[in-house]
Design a protein around this motif. Structure first.
Motif, short mmCIF file in Angstrom:
data_model
loop_
_atom_site.label_atom_id
_atom_site.label_comp_id
_atom_site.label_asym_id
_atom_site.label_seq_id
_atom_site.Cartn_x
_atom_site.Cartn_y
_atom_site.Cartn_z
N ALA A 82 0.69 -1.15 -0.02
CA ALA A 82 0.08 -0.03 -0.01
C ALA A 82 0.76 1.29 0.03
O ALA A 82 1.91 1.09 0.50
CB ALA A 82 -0.90 -0.03 1.18
N ARG A 83 0.50 2.33 -0.80
CA ARG A 83 1.12 3.62 -0.63
C ARG A 83 0.56 4.85 -0.08
O ARG A 83 1.22 5.70 0.10
CB ARG A 83 1.22 3.88 -2.38
N GLY A 84 -0.64 4.49 0.54
CA GLY A 84 -1.17 5.66 1.34
C GLY A 84 -0.47 5.66 2.70
O GLY A 84 0.20 5.00 3.34
N ASP A 85 -0.99 6.78 3.40
CA ASP A 85 -0.52 6.83 4.87
C ASP A 85 -1.51 6.38 5.74
O ASP A 85 -0.90 5.93 6.78
CB ASP A 85 -0.79 8.70 5.16
N VAL A 86 -2.77 6.01 5.37
CA VAL A 86 -3.67 5.18 6.08
C VAL A 86 -4.04 4.00 5.10
O VAL A 86 -4.15 4.18 3.94
CB VAL A 86 -4.89 6.23 6.42
N VAL A 87 -4.45 2.93 5.86
CA VAL A 87 -4.74 1.82 5.31
C VAL A 87 -5.88 1.34 5.87
O VAL A 87 -6.28 1.27 7.02
CB VAL A 87 -3.99 0.53 5.14
N VAL A 88 -7.28 1.23 4.74
CA VAL A 88 -8.63 0.74 5.22
C VAL A 88 -8.55 -0.49 4.93
O VAL A 88 -8.59 -0.94 3.69
CB VAL A 88 -9.97 1.57 4.69
N PHE A 89 -9.02 -1.50 5.66
CA PHE A 89 -9.17 -3.03 5.22
C PHE A 89 -10.55 -3.22 5.11
O PHE A 89 -11.40 -2.92 5.77
CB PHE A 89 -8.54 -3.87 6.45
N LEU A 90 -10.85 -3.86 3.78
CA LEU A 90 -12.15 -4.22 3.48
C LEU A 90 -12.07 -5.80 2.98
O LEU A 90 -11.22 -6.17 2.67
CB LEU A 90 -12.64 -3.52 2.19
N ASP A 91 -13.19 -6.47 2.96
CA ASP A 91 -13.24 -7.65 2.40
C ASP A 91 -13.92 -7.87 0.84
O ASP A 91 -14.81 -6.84 0.82
CB ASP A 91 -14.12 -8.68 3.18
N GLY A 92 -13.66 -8.71 0.16
CA GLY A 92 -14.40 -8.66 -1.24
C GLY A 92 -15.61 -9.13 -1.34
O GLY A 92 -16.26 -9.29 -2.52
#
Length: 342
Positions: A82-92
């Motif tokens: 990931a390249r962002g400052d923040v990561v949001v985790f989601l499922d498919g």
């Protein structure tokens, strides 16, 4: 802090029709993510084609595992690129409301926290292989056929997702899975996150998806424990809390789980190994109360009414007052909990 850049990490396995709708929801965000990292954890269906289709409209970066490594390993793999400052985790199999990325970005613009969004579900999708076409899951053909014309009111189309998300929100119910138990747990978790002063057990209200953290904090604590297949999100949240990164509610960041099972994962029965690993790593008094708390919410007759844990504030008070040993005795006598911790 200024508004941070947000990466969305989507983990998926053999759910191509749902993944298509998930990516459609990410393409319609009010604030676009910096990148959408998709980790295909060993799919054997048309997942690759769906990813290729959406690479034309989303800043997708993807990784594929030839054989499944599990949710924790998949999320860690996504965080690694990931390249962002923040990561949001989601499922498919989860739809992101149009403001989800924006709301998470706002929370992380003011403090180092972990964000738990509003997790809802659609009961109507549980019998569909493809929620957009209304095609049935294997074994549920007759059930779907009996729906007749009403199938049209139960499906989820890309038009709904991009242009009429409010119609999906109106059908959605609180909690990740259908049922009174998951709904009550959701309500108590969100209430716990709004408590003043903040609860020391707020890590217990973390969610598996619609969960965000600054990438530097995620990396600093070592990501998800890849040995764990259940409650890995709460274990991560406990380590984050120990590093000064509490879990907070992200108001307005709603996700909608397109359910595709008729039950829900019982953390006491599905996989007992998670608690041994959890307690081994964290000999924390509150960890010893988690399963009793969940059984209390279920009205389990083996947990005496006067001993049931009502909410997270009550659980914290038991810890603070040093009464955890009383609940160890309940656990040892309980037919479903006595195996835990030996």
């Amino acid at each position: 802090m200024s508004r941070p850049r947000v990466s969305v990490v989507v983990i998926t396995k053999d759910e191509a029709p749902r993944l298509r709708l998930t990516l459609e929801s990410l393409a319609g965000q009010a604030v676009s993510p910096t990148d959408v990292v998709i980790v295909d954890d060993g799919s054997t269906d048309g997942t690759g084609a769906v990813i290729s289709d959406y690479a034309r409209v989303l800043p997708i970066r993807s990784r594929r595992h030839p054989t499944p490594l599990g949710r924790s390993a998949a999320r860690n793999a996504g965080g690694a690129i990931a390249r962002g400052d923040v990561v949001v985790f989601l499922d498919g199999d989860v739809l992101a409301a149009p403001e989800l990325v924006w709301r998470h970005a706002e929370v992380h613009g003011t403090a180092h926290v972990a964000g738990r969004g509003e997790t809802y579900h659609l009961r109507s999708t549980r019998f569909f292989h493809d929620p957009e076409a209304g095609t049935p899951m294997p074994g549920h053909e007759a059930r779907v056929a009996r729906m007749g014309p009403s199938v049209a009111s139960q499906i989820v189309t890309r038009d709904h997702v991009r242009e009429r998300f409010e119609t999906i929100a109106a059908r959605a119910e609180a909690g990740i899975y259908p049922g009174a138990g998951p709904r009550r747990l959701y309500e108590l978790e969100m209430a716990g996150l709004s408590a003043e002063p903040p609860l020391g057990v707020s890590w217990m209200a973390a969610s598996g998806h619609n969960f965000s953290v600054r990438l530097e904090d995620f990396q600093r604590v070592g990501g998800y424990d890849e040995r764990m297949t259940l409650n890995e999100h709460r274990e991560l949240a406990l380590r984050l809390a120990g590093a000064g990164v509490p879990v907070v509610a992200v108001s307005g960041a709603r996700s909608v789980h397109m359910t595709h099972r008729t039950g829900w994962r019982d953390p006491v029965e599905d996989d007992v190994e998670w608690e041994r690993l959890f307690h081994e790593r964290h000999p924390h008094p509150a960890v010893r109360l988690m399963a009793v708390f969940w059984q209390s919410l279920a009205g389990d007759p083996h947990v005496p009414a006067e001993s049931r844990i009502r909410d997270l504030a009550h659980l914290e008070r038991i810890v603070r007052e040093g009464r955890v040993a009383d609940y160890d005795a309940i656990r040892r006598r309980h037919p479903r909990l006595r195996h835990l911790h030996g």
